[in-house]
Design a protein around this motif. Structure first.
Motif, PDB file in Angstrom:
ATOM      1  N   UNK A  69       0.921  -1.033   0.009  1.00 41.19           N
ATOM      2  CA  UNK A  69      -0.079  -0.165  -0.086  1.00 41.19           C
ATOM      3  C   UNK A  69       1.040   1.050   0.079  1.00 41.19           C
ATOM      4  N   UNK A  70       0.441   2.196  -0.798  1.00 37.27           N
ATOM      5  CA  UNK A  70       0.953   3.618  -0.772  1.00 37.27           C
ATOM      6  C   UNK A  70      -0.208   4.547  -0.789  1.00 37.27           C
ATOM      7  N   UNK A  71      -0.073   5.310   0.124  1.00 40.63           N
ATOM      8  CA  UNK A  71      -1.199   6.244   0.417  1.00 40.63           C
ATOM      9  C   UNK A  71      -0.724   7.558   0.874  1.00 40.63           C
ATOM     10  N   UNK A  72      -1.172   8.752   0.327  1.00 44.72           N
ATOM     11  CA  UNK A  72      -0.980   9.985   0.670  1.00 44.72           C
ATOM     12  C   UNK A  72       0.618   9.962   0.753  1.00 44.72           C
ATOM     13  N   UNK A 106       1.365  -7.599 -13.118  1.00 36.73           N
ATOM     14  CA  UNK A 106       0.841  -7.216 -11.775  1.00 36.73           C
ATOM     15  C   UNK A 106      -0.668  -6.569 -11.814  1.00 36.73           C
ATOM     16  N   UNK A 107      -1.268  -6.543 -10.457  1.00 37.80           N
ATOM     17  CA  UNK A 107      -2.563  -6.250 -10.404  1.00 37.80           C
ATOM     18  C   UNK A 107      -2.364  -4.846  -9.479  1.00 37.80           C
ATOM     19  N   UNK A 108      -2.726  -3.818 -10.147  1.00 38.12           N
ATOM     20  CA  UNK A 108      -2.679  -2.502  -9.372  1.00 38.12           C
ATOM     21  C   UNK A 108      -4.001  -1.616  -9.392  1.00 38.12           C
ATOM     22  N   UNK A 109      -4.353  -1.225  -8.244  1.00 36.85           N
ATOM     23  CA  UNK A 109      -5.336   0.098  -8.383  1.00 36.85           C
ATOM     24  C   UNK A 109      -4.844   1.295  -7.914  1.00 36.85           C
ATOM     25  N   UNK A 110      -5.555   2.460  -8.377  1.00 32.33           N
ATOM     26  CA  UNK A 110      -4.993   3.866  -8.303  1.00 32.33           C
ATOM     27  C   UNK A 110      -6.304   4.440  -7.894  1.00 32.33           C
ATOM     28  N   UNK A 111      -6.466   5.040  -6.837  1.00 32.63           N
ATOM     29  CA  UNK A 111      -7.626   5.912  -6.383  1.00 32.63           C
ATOM     30  C   UNK A 111      -7.111   7.159  -6.048  1.00 32.63           C
ATOM     31  N   UNK A 112      -7.697   8.240  -6.702  1.00 35.27           N
ATOM     32  CA  UNK A 112      -7.350   9.741  -6.411  1.00 35.27           C
ATOM     33  C   UNK A 112      -5.629   9.910  -6.671  1.00 35.27           C
ATOM     34  N   UNK A 163       5.077  -8.894 -11.194  1.00 36.29           N
ATOM     35  CA  UNK A 163       4.444  -9.692 -10.444  1.00 36.29           C
ATOM     36  C   UNK A 163       4.066  -9.113  -9.058  1.00 36.29           C
ATOM     37  N   UNK A 164       3.395  -7.865  -9.036  1.00 35.59           N
ATOM     38  CA  UNK A 164       3.291  -7.247  -7.900  1.00 35.59           C
ATOM     39  C   UNK A 164       1.703  -6.817  -7.575  1.00 35.59           C
ATOM     40  N   UNK A 165       1.365  -6.899  -6.278  1.00 35.22           N
ATOM     41  CA  UNK A 165       0.105  -6.591  -5.850  1.00 35.22           C
ATOM     42  C   UNK A 165       0.106  -5.166  -5.037  1.00 35.22           C
ATOM     43  N   UNK A 166      -0.353  -4.392  -5.536  1.00 35.47           N
ATOM     44  CA  UNK A 166      -0.601  -2.987  -4.944  1.00 35.47           C
ATOM     45  C   UNK A 166      -1.752  -2.205  -4.949  1.00 35.47           C
ATOM     46  N   UNK A 167      -2.021  -1.240  -3.856  1.00 39.50           N
ATOM     47  CA  UNK A 167      -3.162  -0.488  -3.897  1.00 39.50           C
ATOM     48  C   UNK A 167      -2.552   1.145  -3.629  1.00 39.50           C
ATOM     49  N   UNK A 168      -2.791   1.951  -4.555  1.00 38.80           N
ATOM     50  CA  UNK A 168      -2.150   3.114  -4.333  1.00 38.80           C
ATOM     51  C   UNK A 168      -3.285   4.094  -4.181  1.00 38.80           C
ATOM     52  N   UNK A 169      -3.181   4.929  -3.087  1.00 41.12           N
ATOM     53  CA  UNK A 169      -4.266   5.936  -3.113  1.00 41.12           C
ATOM     54  C   UNK A 169      -3.627   7.447  -2.973  1.00 41.12           C
ATOM     55  N   UNK A 170      -4.343   8.450  -3.316  1.00 38.99           N
ATOM     56  CA  UNK A 170      -4.053   9.791  -2.797  1.00 38.99           C
ATOM     57  C   UNK A 170      -2.642  10.056  -3.038  1.00 38.99           C
TER      58      UNK A 170
END
Lengths: 365, 258
Positions: free
Chosen positions: A122-125, A161-167, A139-146
């Protein structure tokens, strides 16, 4: 007594150093779960071992020194995450990954590399700047926000990889995002001022909301991808959306002020529904050897052509607003087999006699 | 016995031929990152992407021929701007041929009709590049100028999808070039303001000269003929010289913003 004093000093010294700047030099590895706060300096290559979690607290600044062994202008000091990264900043105290140079250029350090994740990182703010690849995954799983990526050579680059980007925001990078063989989900993103905005190959890509503006080459370029694009503003790029050999749906989006084309389809199968297109230099939509539907769109003019058909077959496109209720004016807005040998005609069928309502505007979001 | 005699004769003949012909030197292969100044001439085979770093200069002598090998893959990394083989100039390119000895960039092998083989030359924030008397063929964009101020003159760009594209700030000078037989001739985009005079733009499937709404080139007299649309201006108030714009399917398209 002296033995106790030594033990006390051994315990207290790392805490003292951490309160100032925590420094990693050369090639080093974190083998145990580690928490960072305050100032961290990476003067080498740091690896987070498999099974290990690196947690980064709000307000932490991580700086990377510049080292260029092969004289190619790219810094090589970086961090490899083989375990898990939890970089959770806050709006008030974001985490910053940056160069240790006083006047850095893009590429002053390597990357946050996420390799073969065991669990989702996770990476956020966070702010990630002046890297070669701000976020780099295999081959990464990651959720990035703000999180904002700015002034990197590549904001993010990943594959398998499976990655989500929110804001998230990608501003003034050379390439904003590039990826292949991945599943990518975007919500409310901003991609602006890059050369390439989003560039993907062989991937599943879903975008909902956001703006892709002012990118020098293409706003979004997907090749061999499955995609849904909903309620996105693509404005003032060279091409807004360029789909090659791709499949999917583009709906309720605004394409405005792109120097060449709002939407360029090449050997793709895409449904273009309910979009608004205006002031795109060469054409609102260029349809090259493609299939799909083109319905309920609002072509508001300001373009050389509303639609260019370069498919051998007739393109049936009923139910659109072409900027006029006059058949002759509509014919002038379309370049097809009537103008050029070897391509099919466009059958506008029962066209709309007035522009449909459209909620999104350049001032939106 | 007859067979041996034949082989012997052939060997004698081959030896005679090789001894009388001048030695043929293989082309110099080139790709990768140029991180120090470099001067080249003769035959060059571009085997992959070429990047000239900021502060460095690649100089090509008159008569140099650069043949470009087609990229093997449809890569997206570690490319520079295109998946095709490209020359990306962030330093300077001094390619100043002469009328008698132009500098040539062309595909390594003859492309099929309409095939685009390589990306072209990109000048990206290049401070003082100069390109004169070039011949460029078979590129996606013969020359792409991004935020640079080069002098581009006396060159011929043929069979490229886009002949010449100028984007972003800078004061490029585009003089006396010939751009022919592509999809589009000369594009001025994203706030560019080059000087464009004395060029001959012909036989483009779509536009000869295209100027977007936010660019302001200084348009002198150019010969623009035989294109689908000769001149497209998205700023109808932009001054231009109409002389020389003729025999296009449509000579002039002025487009106002909605």
């Amino acid at each position: 007594m002296r033995r106790w004093l030594c033990l006390f000093l051994l315990l207290i010294l790392p805490l003292t150093a951490r309160a100032e700047t925590l420094v990693y030099r050369g090639e080093s590895t974190l083998w145990q779960d580690t928490v960072w706060s305050g100032e961290v300096l990476i003067d080498g290559i740091l690896t987070v071992a498999p099974g290990t979690t690196l947690e980064i607290r709000p307000g932490t600044t991580i700086r990377f020194t510049f080292f260029d062994s092969n004289n190619d202008g790219i810094g090589e000091h970086e961090i490899f995450i083989q375990g898990v990264l939890r970089a959770r900043g806050s709006a008030e105290a974001p985490i910053r990954f940056t160069s240790a140079l006083s006047s850095p250029q893009p590429g002053a350090w390597g990357a946050i590399n996420l390799m073969a994740s065991e669990a989702a990182s996770e990476i956020s703010f966070a702010l990630i700047e002046y890297a070669y690849r701000g976020f780099h995954g295999h081959f990464a799983l990651a959720a990035l926000q703000d999180t904002e990526f700015r002034c990197n050579i590549r904001g993010t680059q990943f594959q398998e990889s499976e990655v989500s980007f929110v804001r998230c925001r990608f501003i003034d990078n050379f390439n904003g995002l590039q990826f292949r063989d991945s599943q990518v989900r975007f919500a409310d993103l901003l991609v602006s001022g890059n050369y390439w905005g989003i560039r993907g190959v062989h991937s599943r890509v879903d975008l909902a909301g956001g703006r892709v503006t002012g990118n020098l080459v293409n706003g979004i370029n997907l090749r061999d991808c499955d995609t849904t694009i909903t309620a996105v503003i693509l404005a003032n790029n060279r091409k807004g959306l360029y789909l090659q050999q791709s499949r999917g749906e583009v709906r309720d989006s605004l394409f405005s002020g792109n120097s060449e084309h709002g939407i360029y389809l090449e050997e793709s199968h895409v449904n273009i529904i309910g979009n608004r297109l205006l002031n795109n230099g060469r054409a609102g939509v260029k349809w090259v050897a493609s299939q799909g539907t083109l319905q309920q769109n609002r072509f508001d003019g300001g373009s050389e052509y509303a639609l260019v058909n370069e498919t051998a077959a007739t393109l049936v496109a009923p139910g659109n607003w072409w900027g006029s209720d006059d058949s002759a004016a509509i014919a002038l807005a379309i370049r097809d087999g009537a103008d050029r040998d070897g391509v099919g005609r466009v059958d506008v069928g029962d066209f709309l006699l007035s522009p449909p309502a459209f909620l999104l505007s350049l001032q939106s979001m | 016995m007859r067979a041996r005699l034949l082989i012997f004769s052939l060997l004698v003949l081959l030896t005679a031929c090789t001894s009388t012909l001048p030695p043929i030197s293989p082309p110099q292969e080139l790709s990768g990152v140029i991180s120090s100044d470099l001067t080249l001439s003769g035959e060059i085979l571009l085997t992959g992407d070429l990047l000239i770093l900021p502060g460095r200069t690649l100089t090509l002598h008159p008569g140099t021929t650069v043949r470009v090998r087609k990229a093997e893959s449809t890569k997206i990394d570690p490319e520079y701007l295109s998946s095709l083989t490209e020359i990306l100039v962030r330093g300077n390119l001094l390619a100043e041929g002469t009328a008698a000895a132009p500098i040539t960039f062309l595909p390594e092998t003859t492309p099929s009709a309409g095939e685009i083989v390589w990306a072209g030359i990109t000048l990206d924030h290049s401070p003082v590049s100069s390109l004169r008397h070039l011949r460029i063929e078979g590129a996606e964009q013969g020359i792409l100028v991004i935020s640079s101020s080069p002098q581009l003159a006396e060159s011929t760009i043929s069979n490229c999808r886009y002949g010449l594209v100028v984007q972003g700030p800078g004061s490029a000078g585009i003089y006396n070039n010939q751009i022919n037989a592509g999809e589009g001739g000369l594009f001025v985009l994203a706030g560019a303001s080059p000087a464009i005079t004395g060029n001959r733009i012909t036989a483009q499937v779509e536009e000869g000269l295209f100027v977007d709404a936010v660019s302001a080139p200084r348009l002198g007299r150019n010969e623009i003929s035989g294109n689908a649309i000769g001149l497209v201006l998205h700023n109808p108030r932009l001054p231009f010289d109409p002389d020389g714009i003729s025999t296009n399917r449509e000579d002039l398209r002025l487009i106002g913003r909605e």
